[in-house]
Design a protein around this motif. Structure first.
Motif, mmCIF file in Angstrom:
data_model
loop_
_atom_site.group_PDB
_atom_site.id
_atom_site.type_symbol
_atom_site.label_atom_id
_atom_site.label_comp_id
_atom_site.label_asym_id
_atom_site.label_seq_id
_atom_site.Cartn_x
_atom_site.Cartn_y
_atom_site.Cartn_z
ATOM 1 N N ASN A 38 0.940 -1.276 -0.013
ATOM 2 C CA ASN A 38 0.093 -0.201 -0.004
ATOM 3 C C ASN A 38 0.781 1.378 0.052
ATOM 4 O O ASN A 38 0.599 2.010 -0.793
ATOM 5 C CB ASN A 38 -0.928 0.075 1.314
ATOM 6 N N ARG A 39 1.902 1.338 0.959
ATOM 7 C CA ARG A 39 2.530 2.467 0.862
ATOM 8 C C ARG A 39 3.444 2.570 -0.311
ATOM 9 O O ARG A 39 3.521 3.876 -0.795
ATOM 10 C CB ARG A 39 3.468 2.189 2.227
ATOM 11 N N GLU B 5 1.214 3.944 -3.021
ATOM 12 C CA GLU B 5 0.857 5.423 -2.772
ATOM 13 C C GLU B 5 2.239 6.256 -3.191
ATOM 14 O O GLU B 5 2.011 7.209 -3.656
ATOM 15 C CB GLU B 5 0.537 5.529 -1.193
ATOM 16 N N ALA B 6 3.352 5.697 -2.751
ATOM 17 C CA ALA B 6 4.496 6.484 -3.024
ATOM 18 C C ALA B 6 4.693 6.430 -4.460
ATOM 19 O O ALA B 6 5.186 7.764 -4.756
ATOM 20 C CB ALA B 6 5.845 5.956 -2.273
ATOM 21 N N THR B 7 4.641 5.491 -5.142
ATOM 22 C CA THR B 7 4.815 5.479 -6.641
ATOM 23 C C THR B 7 3.554 6.184 -7.166
ATOM 24 O O THR B 7 3.744 7.004 -8.490
ATOM 25 C CB THR B 7 5.100 4.356 -7.100
ATOM 26 N N GLY B 8 2.548 6.586 -6.696
ATOM 27 C CA GLY B 8 1.608 6.995 -7.254
ATOM 28 C C GLY B 8 1.642 8.579 -7.294
ATOM 29 O O GLY B 8 1.236 9.327 -8.067
ATOM 30 N N LEU C 103 -7.218 -2.811 -7.755
ATOM 31 C CA LEU C 103 -7.421 -3.826 -8.833
ATOM 32 C C LEU C 103 -6.375 -3.515 -9.959
ATOM 33 O O LEU C 103 -6.003 -4.286 -10.774
ATOM 34 C CB LEU C 103 -8.918 -3.783 -9.128
ATOM 35 N N LYS C 104 -6.336 -2.305 -10.337
ATOM 36 C CA LYS C 104 -5.653 -1.880 -11.455
ATOM 37 C C LYS C 104 -4.268 -1.993 -11.123
ATOM 38 O O LYS C 104 -3.393 -2.118 -12.143
ATOM 39 C CB LYS C 104 -5.942 -0.090 -11.572
ATOM 40 N N SER C 105 -3.721 -1.806 -9.739
ATOM 41 C CA SER C 105 -2.374 -1.787 -9.509
ATOM 42 C C SER C 105 -1.625 -3.061 -9.627
ATOM 43 O O SER C 105 -2.412 -4.195 -9.261
ATOM 44 C CB SER C 105 -2.088 -1.371 -8.014
ATOM 45 N N SER C 106 -0.694 -3.039 -10.454
ATOM 46 C CA SER C 106 0.058 -4.538 -10.581
ATOM 47 C C SER C 106 1.074 -4.897 -9.254
ATOM 48 O O SER C 106 1.428 -5.931 -9.388
ATOM 49 C CB SER C 106 1.066 -4.256 -11.888
ATOM 50 N N LEU C 107 0.990 -4.249 -8.426
ATOM 51 C CA LEU C 107 1.761 -4.320 -7.345
ATOM 52 C C LEU C 107 1.947 -5.578 -6.397
ATOM 53 O O LEU C 107 2.592 -6.287 -6.267
ATOM 54 C CB LEU C 107 2.237 -3.300 -6.346
ATOM 55 N N TYR C 108 0.392 -5.884 -6.347
ATOM 56 C CA TYR C 108 -0.023 -7.007 -5.548
ATOM 57 C C TYR C 108 0.422 -8.234 -6.238
ATOM 58 O O TYR C 108 0.726 -9.274 -5.652
ATOM 59 C CB TYR C 108 -1.450 -6.817 -5.280
ATOM 60 N N LEU C 109 0.140 -8.138 -7.485
ATOM 61 C CA LEU C 109 0.445 -9.521 -8.392
ATOM 62 C C LEU C 109 2.150 -9.769 -8.313
ATOM 63 O O LEU C 109 2.515 -10.639 -8.366
ATOM 64 C CB LEU C 109 0.042 -9.405 -9.817
ATOM 65 N N ASP C 110 2.655 -8.516 -8.339
ATOM 66 C CA ASP C 110 4.378 -8.653 -8.336
ATOM 67 C C ASP C 110 4.571 -9.206 -7.109
ATOM 68 O O ASP C 110 5.500 -9.841 -6.899
ATOM 69 C CB ASP C 110 4.747 -7.105 -8.728
ATOM 70 N N TYR C 111 4.004 -8.743 -5.942
ATOM 71 C CA TYR C 111 4.538 -9.225 -4.697
ATOM 72 C C TYR C 111 4.174 -10.822 -4.680
ATOM 73 O O TYR C 111 5.061 -11.535 -4.316
ATOM 74 C CB TYR C 111 3.675 -8.632 -3.306
ATOM 75 N N SER C 112 2.952 -11.276 -5.208
ATOM 76 C CA SER C 112 2.769 -12.584 -5.072
ATOM 77 C C SER C 112 3.916 -13.484 -6.069
ATOM 78 O O SER C 112 4.075 -14.530 -5.778
ATOM 79 C CB SER C 112 1.435 -13.029 -5.522
ATOM 80 N N ARG C 113 4.346 -12.714 -7.047
ATOM 81 C CA ARG C 113 5.142 -13.394 -8.025
ATOM 82 C C ARG C 113 6.619 -13.701 -7.168
ATOM 83 O O ARG C 113 7.272 -14.640 -7.663
ATOM 84 C CB ARG C 113 5.394 -12.660 -9.237
#
Lengths: 1012, 334
Positions: free
Chosen positions: B184-185, B188-191, B321-331
């Motif tokens: 999340n952080r 937000e930081a990259t946003g 849902l749009k952010s790819s970071l969550y999937l990136d994390y799981s990868r």
């Protein structure tokens, strides 16, 4: 001689343990892994008691765990009668383990993410070991819900296993007597995964009621079996979908038995430990002679002997055997035999009772073990031609192999034979650790980018530090506090330092107005004057100011400099050449232009009483006021001091005088100069006696740098730069981009320079100040006083019109009505006679006094050449409707005028503040028999601070001839030999503490008739 | 504790529409339900409300606790019970979880309770249909979705109640929650692409910007848990949650050292009978939640109204849902 080995051991197994001699029978290996719970005594292997009748492990929470670097415990137990090796893995999924001292220490030493990652890694490595060395793996869960961690762990282990298979095979080859199929596969077989759940949160009775038809509940066992089946189905579905189990077991990490039960729900009652009372009652029953049946008696006897053996072994290895009542009953060898027998009978009875009540666990596990011991199992599904590998190892071989694989899997760092990529594969960092590191790396990269982006070609240390601080702040914003923070921050500092040092070191030289040199440092290798003989290029401060000349009629561009003379004298001297050279000017005493003796000329105020009687002093006017040509600049030989760009001087003033007149005036000047030179010659000898010490020291020594001739190319480049930036916008931008130092900032570089030059005498200071000796004469004067013309030149209704740069409606001088009292009647008559009729009308005569109107003005000029006058000590004049009526009395007599004031131009509002500096004093003297005395004293900082005035000697002022318009130009920079007084920060509030004009600047002398 | 806030909330009775049934906000397909805007009918244009999100793994009793939070009276009359459906026999036998999506209920006292679906649950894994992108393995998908739900909880709730049962150590869930906070952080930081040149002011007392995390250890076997057990749980939780990212110590709860807001609830064997009455420990939890300092939401200078909050929630969910970071994390999962 071979003895039967049975009982506990640990992996790595110590072969040289004399008391343990291992047998060579084939064994099946059952491992138990997974979670354990505090309420179960943290002993997940306790469930095996249901089958074995005794515990293979101690309750972990009762005594501290002895952990080494491996951070996992692999406890083994060999049961000779069953031919089964039990392996109990204790790791980060056991609560007792997490509660241990070793783990606490680890969390204290390491960041929590890193510590968790390490524990996870060791557990996963241990799992790899377990899957290679077991036939069956019992995975224990504490509830009746499958933990998805199991799925994800198995998924990741599957890939690692295939990748390190080669290394495992070669490691097994080193161990003697390992069957070839074991070596090739790297494992005994594809281990069967069996699941143990708990019904702790399951209300079996209620479920039984719900499952059965109305009023006829099914049995609790059946209800539990239903739950087991649903779990089996779910596990099978999930493992199929995640490709953990496949049809061909050779490719899979684990297998599920196709037609056998593989989920067992451990019941609370099975695990609950009988109380002491129950144990005692059981003993009573036994002792009352209820066992007459021979078979039962024999069985019990065998059990008790078996338990006795176990108890002894446990004793030897320091493990307490747990038996009835939950209390650890330790057997001592010296104990009386009846006691031993009784206790063992009790043990056996209890386990027997439990297994009789709940036979399901033993049957659950036993069927698998039996199939393993009777030639192996085949969990392949479908038509598969491959015969699965199944090895039933000899115990001794198994132990040696376990020791070897323990080294490979669990402590690969110590295994020297392992290749780097295998080690890398076995380094399993948690995803959070990876993510945090990635985040930190990204943050680090953008912070470094932030530093390197748009960085000047060369910059000084304070720019570097500011940028570094900003980039660290940028890093902290983008990353989070974690184990890598320190590492990356240090790296960031290092990299930024490197970037700066890599040819971007800037010169640290400050100009006198606080701008920093923009040249690379290698051009100016040292800040100090060193007789290296090497020619150094000039400093480039990138700052230039629009300044007006002494009289204010012409403007030119002043380049910032480290040479005080360039800013305070030479620039104006060059402008004089084209503008006010023809004007009458006051010659301030300096060793260059005027004789020192002119100090006591008629335009000086009478000396203080201690200096002697004023009437006795000779008064010489001609040598003080003169029409001067531009004096030859002492620094013009090297050319570097010609900071004012003469070619750029824009003549704004309408020159009435023709070229002929100019020529004429010039020739006049020459004559005067010649006269002066002649006159000076003998006087200078006298002066040498007085000021001999001053004369010996070069005034230019103020400049801390050794400067050499500026080459023509440099000059040309500088000119080109100037032309490029000729537009106002360009200039404004440039001003914004250049670095500026303000008075409150302290610079080490500057301090160093000051310290090193402190050996120089303060007489190097070329400015007259309160610190100078009373008879000090500077080499040149930083001040200027010119007479623009007759007083009629100024019209109060129009204001100053012939001088450029004034902000509109701020070009009016302030009227100052001064009343002159005439006490002597004869004087009065003389005045009336002298004044004549015309003048009488202008002078307001009332009784024995008359008043005169003097116009005064304090003019501020900003670096962009904007000028404005003040209506009060702190208020700029802004007169929209005609001339101002506000009196200049306050300014003239009592007010302390600040040296700096924010410029009132429009640019200040849009582009940020420009500071204007008190630059000129305007006085229009009346045509009356009074003298206005100008005595400016500037204090360029807050006390203690020297006061600056044009002529040495303190309080004396300059008398101005009546009926003329006088303009006094003040120095641009005030400096002591300790350094200049830098202008204040424009963004801060400026006031008199940043510098001021002391009160009493303007005054009026008594009536004198000498000049009338 | 701030009882005044609690009583304020209790006395504020401005119901527009009484809610009896939970409202399904996000469905099984992980999308906002059709007509989710209808939920606005239950919301008011006022700012005094409290959002509580309940997260946890399968079968730990999330829905039960969420329902108990909704209770206003100690012994409500029969028939007035309002709450979320709790799992029963069929779920048990299917090994699945009960709450299939994100459910929400609003009380007349302006308490908004979000009942999250079971996270990292085998049931979720079971029901998750593989996406068209078959390169994403199933377990990764489940992990991602759990992360996204937790990220939503952390973004939009005042209080996040993490429920775990006494036997399951909750390590994975806590790790996941911590990861969600980190992501999340990072998101937000990259946003915010604008890099402010002024360094952040340290030491300034900042208003609460993140949601308060409360850990509820459900189904404790011993009614007042032993100090040893409490110490253990506290240490375990504080090892996995970092205070820098999560606001998890507000000085409430039973934790001996006070580093975590920890509450324990006893195991009630027969839930059905006692469901409607509040146990003392449940009352403690409830009043602790009510009395907490309310966080602020980024982008809102003053507390948003209920409807503004709802808009914010929908917006955040779309962002997540749009952010790819969550999937990136799981990868990154090994």
């Amino acid at each position: 001689m071979k003895e039967i080995f049975t009982g506990p051991f640990q992996i790595p197994f110590k072969i040289d343990n004399g008391s343990l001699i291992v047998g060579d029978e084939s064994v099946a290996v059952v491992s138990i892994v997974g979670q354990s719970e505090l309420e179960d005594g943290c002993d997940k292997a306790a469930v095996l008691r249901l089958m074995l009748g005794y515990s293979i492990s101690k309750p972990l929470h009762l005594q501290p765990l002895q952990l080494d670097d491996s951070l996992v415990l692999l406890n083994g137990w060999y049961d000779k009668s069953l031919r089964v090796v039990f392996l109990h893995l204790v790791g980060c999924q056991d609560q007792a383990f997490l509660n241990s001292e070793a783990v606490n220490d680890l969390y204290e030493k390491k960041d929590s993410v890193a510590a968790t990652s390490l524990l996870d890694q060791q557990y996963k490595r241990a799992l790899l070991f377990v899957f290679s060395m077991s036939h069956f793996v019992l995975w224990r869960f504490t509830t009746h819900v499958l933990d998805t961690t199991c799925i994800t762990t198995l998924r990741s282990l599957h890939e690692i296993r295939t990748e390190v298979l080669q290394a495992v095979s070669s490691a097994l080859q080193e161990v003697g007597d390992v069957p070839l199929s074991w070596v090739n596969c790297g494992r005994l077989c594809c281990p069967r995964l069996l699941f143990l759940f708990s019904d702790a949160f399951l209300d079996a009775e209620e479920l039984a009621h719900q499952l059965g038809p109305e009023g006829e509940p099914v049995s609790v066992d059946n209800a539990l079996r239903t739950v087991e089946r649903s779990l089996e189905d779910q596990i099978y579905r999930l493992m199929r979908r995640t490709w953990i189990i496949t049809n061909n077991t050779a490719n899979a990490l684990v297998s599920l038995p196709p037609r056998k039960q593989y989920v067992y729900l451990v019941s609370r009652q099975q695990q609950s430990i009988p109380t002491q009372d129950q144990a005692l009652s059981a003993l009573e029953q036994l002792c009352s002679g209820s066992f007459q049946e021979s078979a039962a008696a024999v069985d019990l006897m065998r059990c008790s002997l078996h338990a006795l053996d176990n108890a002894q072994l446990l004793d030897d290895s320091g493990v307490a055997q747990r038996s009835g009542g939950g209390a650890a009953v330790t057997r001592k060898k010296q104990r009386a035999l009846p006691d031993v027998l009784a206790l063992n009978l009790l043990n056996a009875h209890i386990s027997d009772r439990e297994t009789n009540n709940e036979r399901r666990f033993s049957s659950f596990l036993q069927q698998h073990i039996s199939s393993a011991l009777s030639g192996g199992f085949d969990d392949n599904v479908g038509r598969s031609n491959t015969v699965p590998v199944f090895v039933l190892p000899k115990l001794a071989t198994w132990l040696s192999a376990a020791n070897r694989l323990y080294q490979l899997f669990i402590t690969p760092e110590k295994d020297e034979t392992l290749s780097a990529d295998v080690l890398e594969r076995l380094t399993l960092e948690s995803s959070e650790l990876k993510f945090v590191r990635n985040t930190c790396r990204k943050a680090y990269e953008s912070a470094l980018g932030f530093y390197t982006f748009n960085v000047p070609q060369h910059y000084p240390v304070h720019t570097h530090q500011d940028k570094l601080l900003e980039s660290i702040a940028c890093y902290r914003r983008l990353s989070c506090a974690c184990a890598f923070t320190k590492e990356f921050e240090e790296r960031l500092v290092r990299e930024c330092e490197q970037h700066w040092q890599d040819g971007r070191l800037g010169c640290e030289q400050l100009s006198l107005t606080g701008h920093i040199c923009q040249c690379p440092r290698q051009d100016h290798p040292t800040l100090l004057h060193e007789p290296s003989g090497k020619e150094l290029p000039d400093h480039k401060f990138g700052a230039q100011f629009v300044k007006h000349c002494n009289c204010g009629h012409s403007k030119g561009r002043m380049q910032d400099s480290v040479v005080l003379r360039a800013l305070n004298h030479d620039f104006y001297a060059q402008l004089e050449e084209v503008c006010c050279g023809q004007l009458e000017r006051y010659c301030f005493p300096s060793r260059e232009n005027c004789e020192p003796h002119v100090m006591d000329g008629p335009f000086l105020r009478p000396d203080p009483p201690d200096k002697g009687d004023k009437s006795s002093m000779p008064r010489r006017t001609q040598s003080v006021w003169e029409r001067m040509s531009v004096p030859e600049l002492p620094g013009s030989e090297d050319g570097s001091e010609s900071s004012a760009d003469v070619s750029e001087v824009s003549k704004i003033r309408d020159e009435d005088s023709s070229a002929d007149e100019a020529e004429h005036s010039l020739s006049d000047d020459h004559e005067i100069n010649e006269d002066q030179d002649k006159e000076k010659q003998p006087l200078q000898d006298d002066e040498t006696d007085d000021h001999g010490s001053h004369e010996q020291l070069p005034d230019d020594g103020y400049e801390p740098h050794h400067r050499s001739a500026e080459t023509a190319s440099n000059l040309a480049a500088a000119m080109a730069e100037l032309q490029l930036d000729d537009t106002n916008d360009g200039r404004a931008k440039q001003e914004q981009s250049i670095t500026r130092v303000h008075s409150h900032q302290i610079f080490t570089a500057d301090e160093d320079a000051v310290q090193k030059s402190s050996s120089n005498h303060f007489l190097l200071d070329p400015m007259v100040s309160s610190d100078s000796p009373p008879d000090f004469v500077p080499l040149y004067s930083s001040w200027s006083l010119v007479c623009v013309g007759a007083s009629s030149l100024y019209s109060h209704t129009i204001g100053i019109i012939d001088q450029p740069g004034f902000v509109s409606s701020s070009n009016f001088l302030l009227p100052w009505d001064y009343t002159v009292k005439v006490h002597n009647r004869s004087d009065w008559r003389a005045i009336e006679q002298r004044l004549g009729r015309k003048s009488k009308e202008k002078i307001n005569i009332k009784g024995n006094e008359f008043s005169v109107k003097i116009f005064i003005g304090t003019e501020y000029e900003c670096s962009a050449g904007h000028r404005f006058l003040m209506s009060g000590p702190k208020t700029p004049l802004y007169s929209k409707q005609g001339h101002p009526t506000i009196s200049g009395r306050t300014i003239a007599l009592s007010a302390i005028c600040p040296l700096y004031h924010p410029c009132i131009c429009r640019e200040t509002k849009t582009l940020g503040l420009h500071l204007a500096q008190l630059t000129r004093l305007h006085v229009v003297t009346p045509k009356a028999p009074v003298h206005v005395i100008l005595n400016p004293r500037i204090q360029p900082g807050s006390a203690p601070c020297p006061t600056y005035f044009p002529i040495a000697g303190g309080d004396s002022g300059i008398e101005l001839r009546p009926g003329h318009y006088w303009v006094m130009r003040l120095p641009s920079v005030y400096a002591t030999d300790a350094g200049p007084f830098y202008p204040p920060d424009p963004s801060q509030q400026v006031g008199v503490e940043n510098g001021c004009l002391l009160p009493g600047c303007f005054s009026v002398s008594e009536v004198t008739f000498k000049i009338l | 504790l701030k009882p005044s806030v609690f009583s304020d909330l209790e006395n504020k009775v401005v119901p527009s529409k009484e809610m009896r049934q939970p409202f399904r906000l996000i469905d099984l397909d992980f999308k906002l339900c059709e007509g989710h805007t209808a939920f606005n009918a239950y919301l008011l244009e006022q700012t005094n409300f409290l959002v509580v999100g309940v997260i946890g793994r399968q079968g730990v009793g999330k829905s039960t606790i969420a329902s108990l939070l909704l209770q206003t009276k100690l012994n409500p009359p029969a028939g007035s019970d309002r709450g979320f459906r709790v799992s029963g026999r069929s779920e048990l036998l299917k090994g699945s979880h009960c709450t299939g999506g994100l459910d929400v209920l609003v009380t007349p006292q302006r308490l908004i309770v979000l009942d999250f679906p079971a996270l990292l649950a085998p049931g979720a894994m079971d029901t998750t249909v593989g996406t068209s992108d078959s390169r994403i393995p199933l377990e990764m998908l489940v992990q991602t979705r759990s992360l996204q739900f937790m990220a939503l909880a952390l973004r939009v709730c005042h209080v996040v109640v993490v429920v775990q049962d006494s036997r399951e150590q909750g390590t994975e869930l806590l790790k996941c929650l911590q990861a969600a906070a980190v992501v999340n952080r990072s998101d937000e930081a990259t946003g915010t692409h604008t890099i402010r040149s002024t360094p952040d002011l340290c030491g300034e007392s900042k208003p609460l910007v993140s949601s308060t995390v409360m850990v509820v250890c459900n189904k404790m076997s011993s009614a007042p848990p032993s100090l040893q057990a409490l110490t253990f749980i506290e240490r375990h939780v504080s090892r996995h949650l970092r205070p820098g990212l999560l606001n998890m110590s507000s000085g409430v709860g039973e934790a001996p050292r006070g580093t975590v807001n920890l509450f324990t609830l006893p195991f009630i064997r027969n839930c059905a009978k006692e469901r409607n009455s509040l146990s003392p420990s449940m009352q403690t939890l409830r009043s602790a939640i009510m009395g907490l300092e309310r966080r602020s939401f980024p982008g809102y200078d003053s507390p948003p109204t209920e409807r503004a909050w709802f808009e914010y929630t929908v917006r955040q969910w779309e962002k997540i849902l749009k952010s790819s970071l969550y999937l990136d994390y799981s990868r990154l999962f090994p």
